[in-house]
Design an enzyme around this catalytic site. Structure first.
Site, PDB file in Angstrom:
ATOM      1  NE  ARG A 135      -3.507  -2.355   2.771  1.00  0.00           N
ATOM      2  CZ  ARG A 135      -3.196  -3.511   3.344  1.00  0.00           C
ATOM      3  NH1 ARG A 135      -1.969  -3.673   3.875  1.00  0.00           N
ATOM      4  NH2 ARG A 135      -4.059  -4.500   3.410  1.00  0.00           N
ATOM      5  CE  LYS A 160      -7.779  -1.693   5.509  1.00  0.00           C
ATOM      6  NZ  LYS A 160      -8.484  -1.692   4.207  1.00  0.00           N
ATOM      7  CG  HIS A 266      -5.015   0.342  -3.186  1.00  0.00           C
ATOM      8  ND1 HIS A 266      -4.216   0.260  -2.067  1.00  0.00           N
ATOM      9  CD2 HIS A 266      -5.903  -0.685  -3.078  1.00  0.00           C
ATOM     10  CE1 HIS A 266      -4.614  -0.747  -1.315  1.00  0.00           C
ATOM     11  NE2 HIS A 266      -5.621  -1.345  -1.906  1.00  0.00           N
ATOM     12  NE  ARG A 269      -3.014  -4.091  -0.938  1.00  0.00           N
ATOM     13  CZ  ARG A 269      -2.441  -4.918  -0.076  1.00  0.00           C
ATOM     14  NH1 ARG A 269      -1.132  -5.028  -0.044  1.00  0.00           N
ATOM     15  NH2 ARG A 269      -3.178  -5.642   0.752  1.00  0.00           N
ATOM     16  CG  HIS A 292      -5.846  -9.508   1.684  1.00  0.00           C
ATOM     17  ND1 HIS A 292      -6.069  -9.850   0.363  1.00  0.00           N
ATOM     18  CD2 HIS A 292      -5.705  -8.161   1.699  1.00  0.00           C
ATOM     19  CE1 HIS A 292      -6.058  -8.754  -0.374  1.00  0.00           C
ATOM     20  NE2 HIS A 292      -5.834  -7.724   0.410  1.00  0.00           N
ATOM     21  CE1 TYR A 301      -6.740  -7.366  -6.381  1.00  0.00           C
ATOM     22  CE2 TYR A 301      -6.475  -8.705  -4.415  1.00  0.00           C
ATOM     23  CZ  TYR A 301      -6.498  -7.471  -5.027  1.00  0.00           C
ATOM     24  OH  TYR A 301      -6.266  -6.342  -4.286  1.00  0.00           O
TER      25      TYR A 301
END
Length: 327
Positions: A135, A160, A266, A269, A292, A301
Site C-alpha cells: 500500500r 493495515k 492502489h 497493488r 489479508h 482477484y
C-alpha cells in the site's frame, strides 16, 4: 473551532487506544463537523436525533460517499463510547453498505508505460507498489532496516490492521534501492552535522526506541525534504515523504501516458496480486504477501482474472464468426 477541553479529551482517548495520527485527524475533523452542524451544542446535551440529522445532511445535502458516511459515524460512535461514556442505542441510522466494485488492474505493458513517465523516488516507489504489493502508506513508511537484500524480502511494520508481514523484494530493484539508501545516508549525515538526525516514530514507540532514533538504519527510506516537529512528542525530526507529493507525480505520469483508465497508487497493488495469480501463484501465498486477514478479500482477484468464466463462449462470437466465414 479553537482548542477546547472536550476536543483534547477526544484526542487523549484516541492516543490512549493508540490510534494512528491519520485516524486521529480524521475523527477529530468529523467530531468538529458534528458539533458545528448542531450549533455548537455540547455532545452530552445531544441525542440520537441530532446524530441522525447530521448523517442525513451528509448523505442528502452534501452527497458524500458511503465510505465517508461510515467514517463520520465511526468518529461519532467513538466519541460517545469513550469520551461521553454512553452507547448510541436505538440509532435510526446504520452503517451504509458500500458497493462491491471489482478493482481496476493494469497490464505489465501499461505499468511500464506509466513508469517511463516517472523519475527518481516516485519511480522507485511505484516499482515497489507493483513489485511488492505494498500500500502507498506502507511503502512510504519503509525504513532502511526493513530492506533485506540477503533473502530478497521487505518487512512491513504494522500494516493495515496493525499486522507485521514480509513480502517480496524484486531483484530488479536492488540497485535502485541501494542508490536510494546512499542518498538517505548523505542526508542523515548532514542532519547529524547540524545537530539533528532523529527520525519520527509513533508516540507509543518513542521511549522504547529512544536510543535508535538517530541511527541510520531507522531512517525512512523515502525521507521528507524538510525537517519538522513531531506532532505528538514535539522533537525535531525528519518524517517520510508525503503521500500527496507522490500522488501528484503519479497523476502527471498517468496523464502523459494517455491510458484510458483511472489509476491510483492502489491500482499497482491490485495489479501485483492479479499478476501473481496469472502466473499460477497459490492464492494462500498471495494472501500472505498482501497481508489479508480473510481469504475472501484475496479471492476478489480471481474475479478480475475471470477464472469462473474461463472457456465460456459469448453467443455473439458464433454469429460474427459465421458471418465472416460466409462473406
Amino acid at each position: 473551532m479553537p482548542k477546547s477541553q472536550f476536543m483534547e479529551s477526544v484526542r487523549a482517548a484516541l492516543r490512549t487506544r493508540q490510534y494512528s495520527i491519520r485516524t486521529e485527524k480524521c475523527y477529530l475533523y468529523w467530531v468538529r463537523q458534528f458539533i458545528r452542524f448542531n450549533a455548537m451544542l455540547h455532545p452530552e446535551n445531544m441525542n440520537n436525533e441530532h446524530v441522525e440529522r447530521f448523517l442525513t445532511d451528509l448523505a442528502v445535502a452534501k452527497k458524500v460517499s458511503p465510505s465517508t458516511q461510515n467514517l463520520a459515524l465511526c468518529a461519532i460512535v467513538f466519541m460517545y463510547r469513550y469520551v461521553i461514556g454512553r452507547e448510541l442505542e436505538g440509532l435510526n441510522y446504520g452503517y451504509t453498505r458500500t458497493p462491491k466494485n471489482l478493482p481496476a488492474v493494469l497490464s505489465p505493458s501499461e505499468v511500464k508505460t506509466i513508469m517511463e513517465q516517472l523519475h527518481g523516488r516516485a519511480k522507485l516507489i511505484t516499482a515497489l507498489l507493483y513489485g511488492s504489493g505494498l500500500r502507498i502508506h506502507e511503502a512510504l513508511r519503509l525504513r532502511v532496516k526493513d530492506i533485506n537484500f540477503y533473502d530478497r524480502s521487505v518487512f512491513v511494520f504494522r500494516g493495515k490492521g496493525r499486522k507485521d508481514r514480509y513480502t517480496l523484494l524484486p531483484s530488479g530493484l536492488v540497485q535502485g534501492l541501494m542508490q536510494q539508501m546512499e542518498k538517505v545516508r548523505e542526508s542523515h549525515n548532514a542532519d547529524l552535522a547540524e545537530g539533528f538526525g532523529a527520525t519520527s516514530v509513533p508516540a507509543s514507540l518513542k521511549r522504547k526506541y529512544q536510543s535508535a532514533l538517530n541511527d541510520y538504519a531507522w531512517q525512512y527510506l523515502f525521507p521528507s525534504d524538510v525537517r519538522c516537529q513531531h506532532p505528538v512528542d514535539g522533537y525535531i525530526c525528519r518524517h517520510h515523504w508525503h503521500t500527496s507529493s507522490y500522488r501528484r507525480q503519479l497523476r502527471a505520469a498517468v496523464v502523459k501516458s494517455n491510458l484510458p483508465k483511472r489509476v491510483t497508487a492502489h491500482t499497482f497493488r491490485h495489479s501485483f496480486a492479479t499478476r501473481l495469480l496469472e502466473q499460477g501463484t497459490d492464492i494462500r501465498t498471495v494472501q500472505e504477501l498482501l497481508g489479508h486477514t480473510d481469504l475472501k478479500t484475496t479471492e476478489i482477484y480471481t474475479h478480475v482474472l475471470g477464472s469462473r468464466r474461463a472457456g465460456v463462449l459469448s453467443p455473439v462470437d458464433g454469429i460474427i464468426n459465421t458471418k465472416q466465414q460466409n462473406s
